[in-house]
Design a protein around this motif. Sequence first.
Motif, short mmCIF file in Angstrom:
data_model
loop_
_atom_site.label_atom_id
_atom_site.label_comp_id
_atom_site.label_asym_id
_atom_site.label_seq_id
_atom_site.Cartn_x
_atom_site.Cartn_y
_atom_site.Cartn_z
N THR A 1 -11.35 1.16 1.28
CA THR A 1 -12.05 0.13 2.06
C THR A 1 -11.47 -1.25 1.74
O THR A 1 -11.25 -2.07 2.65
N LEU A 2 -11.20 -1.53 0.47
CA LEU A 2 -10.54 -2.79 0.11
C LEU A 2 -9.18 -2.90 0.76
O LEU A 2 -8.82 -3.94 1.33
N SER A 3 -8.40 -1.84 0.68
CA SER A 3 -7.07 -1.86 1.29
C SER A 3 -7.16 -2.04 2.80
O SER A 3 -6.36 -2.76 3.40
N TYR A 4 -8.18 -1.40 3.41
CA TYR A 4 -8.31 -1.51 4.87
C TYR A 4 -8.80 -2.90 5.28
O TYR A 4 -8.53 -3.34 6.39
N PHE A 5 -9.56 -3.57 4.40
CA PHE A 5 -9.90 -4.97 4.65
C PHE A 5 -8.62 -5.80 4.76
O PHE A 5 -8.46 -6.59 5.70
N PHE B 1 -5.60 -4.67 5.39
CA PHE B 1 -4.90 -4.17 6.57
C PHE B 1 -5.45 -4.85 7.83
O PHE B 1 -4.69 -5.34 8.67
N GLY B 2 -6.79 -4.87 7.96
CA GLY B 2 -7.41 -5.45 9.15
C GLY B 2 -7.14 -6.94 9.27
O GLY B 2 -6.91 -7.45 10.38
N TYR B 3 -7.15 -7.65 8.15
CA TYR B 3 -6.86 -9.09 8.17
C TYR B 3 -5.48 -9.34 8.77
O TYR B 3 -5.31 -10.19 9.65
N VAL B 4 -4.49 -8.58 8.30
CA VAL B 4 -3.11 -8.77 8.77
C VAL B 4 -2.96 -8.34 10.22
O VAL B 4 -2.37 -9.05 11.06
N ALA B 5 -3.50 -7.16 10.56
CA ALA B 5 -3.35 -6.64 11.92
C ALA B 5 -3.93 -7.59 12.96
O ALA B 5 -3.35 -7.81 14.03
N TRP B 6 -5.09 -8.19 12.64
CA TRP B 6 -5.75 -9.03 13.63
C TRP B 6 -5.10 -10.40 13.81
O TRP B 6 -5.41 -11.11 14.77
N ILE B 7 -4.19 -10.78 12.94
CA ILE B 7 -3.36 -11.95 13.26
C ILE B 7 -2.55 -11.67 14.52
O ILE B 7 -2.40 -12.53 15.40
N VAL C 1 3.68 1.87 -0.44
CA VAL C 1 5.04 1.37 -0.27
C VAL C 1 5.21 0.64 1.06
O VAL C 1 5.77 -0.46 1.13
N VAL C 2 4.71 1.23 2.15
CA VAL C 2 4.96 0.62 3.46
C VAL C 2 4.14 -0.66 3.66
O VAL C 2 4.59 -1.59 4.33
N ILE C 3 2.95 -0.73 3.07
CA ILE C 3 2.17 -1.96 3.16
C ILE C 3 2.86 -3.08 2.39
O ILE C 3 2.86 -4.24 2.81
N LEU C 4 3.47 -2.74 1.26
CA LEU C 4 4.24 -3.72 0.51
C LEU C 4 5.45 -4.19 1.31
O LEU C 4 5.80 -5.39 1.30
N CYS C 5 6.09 -3.27 2.03
CA CYS C 5 7.21 -3.66 2.91
C CYS C 5 6.74 -4.63 3.99
O CYS C 5 7.48 -5.56 4.37
N ALA C 6 5.53 -4.43 4.50
CA ALA C 6 4.99 -5.34 5.53
C ALA C 6 4.89 -6.76 4.99
O ALA C 6 5.16 -7.73 5.72
N ALA C 7 4.54 -6.90 3.72
CA ALA C 7 4.45 -8.24 3.12
C ALA C 7 5.80 -8.94 3.16
O ALA C 7 5.89 -10.14 3.46
N VAL C 8 6.88 -8.20 2.88
CA VAL C 8 8.22 -8.78 2.89
C VAL C 8 8.58 -9.26 4.30
O VAL C 8 9.09 -10.37 4.49
N ALA D 1 0.17 -12.00 1.05
CA ALA D 1 -0.49 -11.82 -0.24
C ALA D 1 -1.55 -10.72 -0.17
O ALA D 1 -1.70 -9.91 -1.11
N LEU D 2 -2.27 -10.66 0.93
CA LEU D 2 -3.28 -9.61 1.09
C LEU D 2 -2.63 -8.24 1.21
O LEU D 2 -3.21 -7.23 0.79
N CYS D 3 -1.43 -8.18 1.78
CA CYS D 3 -0.69 -6.91 1.83
C CYS D 3 -0.42 -6.39 0.42
O CYS D 3 -0.51 -5.18 0.16
N VAL D 4 -0.08 -7.29 -0.48
CA VAL D 4 0.19 -6.89 -1.87
C VAL D 4 -1.08 -6.28 -2.49
O VAL D 4 -1.03 -5.24 -3.16
N ILE D 5 -2.22 -6.92 -2.25
CA ILE D 5 -3.49 -6.40 -2.78
C ILE D 5 -3.81 -5.05 -2.15
O ILE D 5 -4.21 -4.10 -2.84
#
Length: 455
Positions: A242-246, A248-254, A315-322, A406-410
């Motif tokens: 749920t934390l990770s999906y929070f 995820f949702g923050y980034v996706a909705w940008i 791994v892939v969420i961390l790649c998204a941060a980059v 930064a949220l992607c890293v979390i």
Amino acid sequence: MTGAKPGYFRWFLIFWLFILSAVAFLDRVNISIAGASIASAYHLTNIQLGTVFSALLWGYALFQTLGGRLADRFGPRRVLTMGVIWWGVFTAMTAAVPASISRALILFVAIRFLLGAGEAVVYPASNQFVARWIPSQERGIANGWIFAGVGAGAGLSPPLITFLMLHYGWRASFCVCAGLGLIVGAVWFLTARDSPAEHPSVSSEELAFIRSGLTAKTSIEDHPKLVPWKNVLTSKEVLAVTLSYFCFGYVAWIFFSWFYIYLAQVRGLNLKASAFYAMLPFLAMAVCCTLGGLLSDRLTRIHGPRLGRCILAAVVILCAAVFLVLGAKAESARVASVVLAGGAGALYLAQSSFWSVTADIAGRSAGSVSGFMNMGAQIGGAVTAQLTPWIAVKFGWTASFLVAAALCVIGSAAWLIVDPHRTLATTEENSVASEFNHEGHEGTRKKRFRTQPFV
């Protein structure tokens, strides 16, 4: 089981959930394309427009858990059908707000909030369907297809809504979206059933194949008990995803809320160029959802769900941060669009992991548990709808994307504490599941249940 090949009717229904998902997101993000026209017509600022965007997400978030519980109790067929009718009505009502009305902002906020409440059933009910219809070894690709509809619907929005706006006005675009939803919902009601055993088009071979791949407590069909909320709220797996999906949702909705406006107002692209480049993140999402599902299932079969679901997602969420950092700092508008689209695609490689893990650990309560998880994502989306323009005004748009990185890293780190073998169950289900395993469930799964107790 015999040597006969199982049928594939389950995949027709997964395809229709893909269509429902696409229409749901078309109804959800159409306002971000029409947002500039609405803001001009009703004299709204970007901050006020962000309030309208976030209203849908608050309604969507707050009714996730209830929507999932309804799907668990009444089945995905009826719950999804009622949801489609509900959101079709409120999509049409968005277009019915009079141009001369005072306090239009309040009315838009109320309509979008209620639209979000109706859409809240979509993915929890879909995950309940997956838990009942799809063997565990196929859940990655099944969820990949369902969530490819997110990219397809959001990707269709810029050209379709722009075309309708240019030829018929922004109000017509909402009426068309509402009509599509009602048609797709009617087909779902006529063709779907709550379980494969109820459907006349499911062969005995396909039914046996489906049952052989379900978790023990999902396979038990005699008055199954739902997982108590205490088990859900004290599970580190549920809280971590749920934390990770929070995040995820923050980034996706940008991308869903602000990317089109960002390209037009900040990067200086014209209407048609903005519509074209705004499609790229959503096309990347559609492709990467299915690719991520295939990859997740393959890695899970070979190396187990810890690598195939959890490590892959991290791994892939961390790649998204980059990608987000590089895209935000790119000077060329077109290069920035392509790189940021890569970030959206990398993010959505993880999508099926969220929903496959919740289906696996929750079984017959998959709707409730995935609804709780999805509430986290939608709260993240609601936060970004309002916080992103505020950060942009105070610190610039680059800062908005850096916060998302930064949220992607979390979100990536949260996956490292998830154990996909730990399942949620009541004491009664544990004892029944033990009997089920003793009687000869699938060999590898039988070993897993003996060595990995329910918690």
